[in-house]
Design an enzyme around this catalytic site. Sequence first.
Site, PDB file in Angstrom:
ATOM      1  N   ASN A   1      47.871  14.281  24.891  1.00  0.00           N
ATOM      2  CA  ASN A   1      46.576  14.014  25.504  1.00  0.00           C
ATOM      3  C   ASN A   1      45.353  14.181  24.628  1.00  0.00           C
ATOM      4  O   ASN A   1      44.259  14.377  25.143  1.00  0.00           O
ATOM      5  CB  ASN A   1      46.431  14.876  26.765  1.00  0.00           C
ATOM      6  CG  ASN A   1      47.014  14.168  27.972  1.00  0.00           C
ATOM      7  OD1 ASN A   1      46.772  12.987  28.169  1.00  0.00           O
ATOM      8  ND2 ASN A   1      47.805  14.875  28.756  1.00  0.00           N
TER       9      ASN A   1
ATOM     10  N   LYS B   1      58.702  12.735  31.330  1.00  0.00           N
ATOM     11  CA  LYS B   1      57.468  12.040  30.905  1.00  0.00           C
ATOM     12  C   LYS B   1      56.866  12.873  29.782  1.00  0.00           C
ATOM     13  O   LYS B   1      56.450  14.011  30.004  1.00  0.00           O
ATOM     14  CB  LYS B   1      56.509  11.943  32.097  1.00  0.00           C
ATOM     15  CG  LYS B   1      55.159  11.318  31.762  1.00  0.00           C
ATOM     16  CD  LYS B   1      54.331  11.208  33.047  1.00  0.00           C
ATOM     17  CE  LYS B   1      52.917  10.745  32.811  1.00  0.00           C
ATOM     18  NZ  LYS B   1      52.112  10.817  34.051  1.00  0.00           N
TER      19      LYS B   1
ATOM     20  N   ASP C   1      54.057  13.533  27.256  1.00  0.00           N
ATOM     21  CA  ASP C   1      52.639  13.182  27.145  1.00  0.00           C
ATOM     22  C   ASP C   1      52.041  13.647  25.816  1.00  0.00           C
ATOM     23  O   ASP C   1      52.634  14.467  25.091  1.00  0.00           O
ATOM     24  CB  ASP C   1      51.885  13.830  28.315  1.00  0.00           C
ATOM     25  CG  ASP C   1      50.711  13.012  28.788  1.00  0.00           C
ATOM     26  OD1 ASP C   1      50.186  12.209  27.996  1.00  0.00           O
ATOM     27  OD2 ASP C   1      50.314  13.185  29.953  1.00  0.00           O
TER      28      ASP C   1
ATOM     29  N   ASP D   1      54.660  16.214  37.747  1.00  0.00           N
ATOM     30  CA  ASP D   1      53.780  16.058  36.587  1.00  0.00           C
ATOM     31  C   ASP D   1      53.256  17.419  36.143  1.00  0.00           C
ATOM     32  O   ASP D   1      53.856  18.473  36.409  1.00  0.00           O
ATOM     33  CB  ASP D   1      52.662  15.048  36.946  1.00  0.00           C
ATOM     34  CG  ASP D   1      52.190  14.258  35.748  1.00  0.00           C
ATOM     35  OD1 ASP D   1      51.409  14.817  34.956  1.00  0.00           O
ATOM     36  OD2 ASP D   1      52.598  13.088  35.594  1.00  0.00           O
ATOM     37  N   ASP D   2      52.139  17.420  35.487  1.00  0.00           N
ATOM     38  CA  ASP D   2      51.528  18.590  34.845  1.00  0.00           C
ATOM     39  C   ASP D   2      51.309  19.756  35.831  1.00  0.00           C
ATOM     40  O   ASP D   2      51.023  19.521  37.003  1.00  0.00           O
ATOM     41  CB  ASP D   2      50.183  18.113  34.288  1.00  0.00           C
ATOM     42  CG  ASP D   2      49.578  19.063  33.294  1.00  0.00           C
ATOM     43  OD1 ASP D   2      50.137  20.145  33.101  1.00  0.00           O
ATOM     44  OD2 ASP D   2      48.546  18.694  32.716  1.00  0.00           O
TER      45      ASP D   2
ATOM     46  N   ASP E   1      46.426   5.149  32.214  1.00  0.00           N
ATOM     47  CA  ASP E   1      46.028   6.018  33.323  1.00  0.00           C
ATOM     48  C   ASP E   1      45.293   5.223  34.391  1.00  0.00           C
ATOM     49  O   ASP E   1      45.059   5.725  35.486  1.00  0.00           O
ATOM     50  CB  ASP E   1      45.132   7.158  32.822  1.00  0.00           C
ATOM     51  CG  ASP E   1      45.956   8.330  32.313  1.00  0.00           C
ATOM     52  OD1 ASP E   1      47.181   8.333  32.516  1.00  0.00           O
ATOM     53  OD2 ASP E   1      45.375   9.251  31.703  1.00  0.00           O
TER      54      ASP E   1
ATOM     55  N   ARG F   1      40.098  17.967  25.689  1.00  0.00           N
ATOM     56  CA  ARG F   1      40.777  18.370  26.923  1.00  0.00           C
ATOM     57  C   ARG F   1      41.217  19.829  26.833  1.00  0.00           C
ATOM     58  O   ARG F   1      42.320  20.190  27.222  1.00  0.00           O
ATOM     59  CB  ARG F   1      41.975  17.465  27.208  1.00  0.00           C
ATOM     60  CG  ARG F   1      42.253  17.294  28.701  1.00  0.00           C
ATOM     61  CD  ARG F   1      43.570  16.641  28.974  1.00  0.00           C
ATOM     62  NE  ARG F   1      43.692  16.283  30.383  1.00  0.00           N
ATOM     63  CZ  ARG F   1      44.830  16.305  31.044  1.00  0.00           C
ATOM     64  NH1 ARG F   1      45.950  16.636  30.452  1.00  0.00           N
ATOM     65  NH2 ARG F   1      44.864  15.966  32.309  1.00  0.00           N
TER      66      ARG F   1
HETATM   67  C1  GLA Z   1      47.689  12.363  31.118  1.00  0.00           C
HETATM   68  C2  GLA Z   1      48.634  11.336  31.711  1.00  0.00           C
HETATM   69  C3  GLA Z   1      48.580  11.414  33.214  1.00  0.00           C
HETATM   70  C4  GLA Z   1      48.965  12.809  33.666  1.00  0.00           C
HETATM   71  C5  GLA Z   1      48.067  13.825  33.001  1.00  0.00           C
HETATM   72  C6  GLA Z   1      48.538  15.241  33.263  1.00  0.00           C
HETATM   73  O1  GLA Z   1      46.366  12.044  31.363  1.00  0.00           O
HETATM   74  O2  GLA Z   1      48.335  10.062  31.242  1.00  0.00           O
HETATM   75  O3  GLA Z   1      49.435  10.464  33.795  1.00  0.00           O
HETATM   76  O4  GLA Z   1      50.317  13.048  33.321  1.00  0.00           O
HETATM   77  O5  GLA Z   1      48.003  13.660  31.599  1.00  0.00           O
HETATM   78  O6  GLA Z   1      47.733  16.177  32.681  1.00  0.00           O
END
Ligand code: GLA
Length: 753
Positions: free
Chosen positions: A483, A479, A481, A368-369, A551, A446
């Site tokens: 945000n 994935k 995203d 992920d991130d 989330d 964010r």
């Molecule tokens: C969002 C996604 C999470 C994760 C974060 C990473 O909130 O919904 O699942 O990937 O970003 O920063």
Amino acid sequence: MAITYNEQERSFTLSNGRIQYVMKLFHDGYLGHMYFGKALKHFNIDRAFYQTEREGAPNPEALADARTFSLDALPQEYGLYGSGDYRIPALTAVLSNGTSTLDLRYQSHEIFKGKKGIAGLPAAFVNKEDEADTLEITLKEVGGELEVVLSYTIFNDVDVIVRSARIKNVGAGTVYLTKAASVSLDLPTAELDRVQLWGKHAFERQIDRTPLHPGIEIAASSRGATSHQHQNFLALCAHNADEFQGEVYACGLVWSGNFEAATEVDSFGNTRMVMGINDFDFKWELKAGDSFNTPEAVLVYTADGFNAMSQQFHAFVQNHLVRSKFRNELRPVLVNSWEAAYMDFTEDSIVDFAKDAVKLGAELIVLDDGWFGVRDKDNCSLGDWTIINKKKLPNDIKGLADRIHGLGCKFGLWVEPEMVSPDSELFRAHPDWALGVPNHKRYQQRNQYVLDLSRQDVRDYVVDSICKVLGSADIDYVKWDMNRNLTDIGSAAFPASQQQEIATRFVFGVYDIMERITQAFPNILFESCAGGGRRFDLGLIYYMPQVWTSDDTDEVIRQRIQYGTSLVFPPITMGCHVSACPNHQVGRTTPMLSRFVCAMSGNFGYEMSLGKLSPEEQEEVKGHIALYKELRSTIQLGKFYRLMSPFEGTQNETAWQFVSQDGSEVIFMYFKNLCLPQGNIRKVCLTGLDPDATYKVSKHMWTPSLAVNALDYLTNYNLEGDVFGGDELMHFGVNMDKVDRDFAAHLLVFKRQ
Ligand code: GLA
């Protein structure tokens, strides 16, 4: 032929033998809406619209029946403002002479097999021409400046009609559209409930049902995305409709931006439903010759309640909207690093994380991130996609991807291409590439800004940099995203007269980059995400066949989120993961089995370090993953039925069920969240079975008792091996034992004998 034009009646009928949609031309070309509902053998169109004089309703001049004919009373296909209809209009515009009265008349029509796409927009498609028929009706504004083409497609395999409108400036001057809805539907009753999906971050798609009231009610988004708050879906249903019976008229938009879903009950007891791009802060410049296409609206009708409605949406999504080659492929069991490590990882720690997961049966590891730029916190580096964080990944993405593949497992990566951090190389080089308004300091959310995707140069950069990353290693999954919501909506690349196009152009830009990137990497399985489920909509599903549902991974809240999401979307599209306890969103601790039963009801995975579990728990997880693999073709590709709603009742219960395509396997899940003393023996009826067949229980799992004085009765309750009649399961039901702990779940698998 599914679409006919009756010359004598001047009527259009769309029918697939199960649903029917009828329109009629009045006088010199007013397009009236006569019927939408169950397919009828007998329908006298002359009785469809009861014409009568209405006080205060304006009439067109010089008609024999002038006083009894008013656009304020006529059920219409695409209502307008200024010519006597005071209900919510579908189209508003400022013509080149500065006025805004619109009046449309029929010009021509065309009926053809199959269905066209819409340039630049996601749209329903047919796999073969004979799966659908399309009608296009061309209307012309009497002042001569606008032409409107209303498009209707009816499908043979699903009870769906897809509608959209194309508005063209056929005059010489400039026209400004101030509203262009995708659909307007007039129903001759107000005895209906309005069902909508509302929510917030980590609490998406909660079901709200209220009777319609006189006047206008609206669910909308002005956030630049569909939003956590409101889904661009609306259903109107009979007061007595439930999951199993009753009339439902539902509509969803193939759109991912600002929208409005409005209903109006007029003073004569009729209802108008209008859905489309939100007209709030919307103005679209149409120079001579320019056109504007609305997104598509997906209309579903059923007389058989909400399960039937959802099954139409599910089949439509899978067969006519998801374009990915993965749409009918079984999805891998995924383990994501986010809640396990957040941004604190190295190549080695991710490989260890993967080893632990693969040992237990995981098939796809997702980083992920936090892998790019100098990103250790969420306050920097978005946009710097080609700058790999060497402290964490000394051997680039490729080094990690190769090691993960070496474990016999697939590898996936997180990206957030639509955003830029103020603290990034990208923003320092191109401060004008973020959405922004002259003389205003931008707002952050964010710690990030939104890229101005209305600009071709920005889109090219995004496509180029993301493609470089995706091409740099063997990546199986992404994935994608998003945000934050949009603020400061302005673009340095457009003149003042087009600034109110930018929120819409942003979404067109998202579609453009998604189109280019997904086409460039057809073998990558894409999952969309937007802070969880901010953009779980019929637009993005066209490009990306699955979505991170929320989330929130707490089992109790997830029952509600997944139940609400399933109104429109099939379980295969819903990312559902087991996470660690105490849960990171709500702090709740729930049993592993209950978390599993909830997450296995969709596209299954984990959001935790499996290696940190005790050896016993790891064995349990291994069994769960193996069982999911055994059952996933029924869960992912079978039929889904909701049985008990978490939004109703006082017992904190939810139940749902899957039936395999061939009917041979049935999977039933039951949850009871809060235990009550001396709890009921709950009888739950299944549905969709063969009443003449018998079904044997091949698996029965339940959350173990925690009660201090627990006797052995739970172990005695094992139904494995029991045989039930299909009629018995559907009409008597199956007893759920007296639950004596919180957060209990039962899983039953039946095989038809
Ligand atoms: C969002 C996604 C999470 C994760 C974060 C990473 O909130 O919904 O699942 O990937 O970003 O920063």
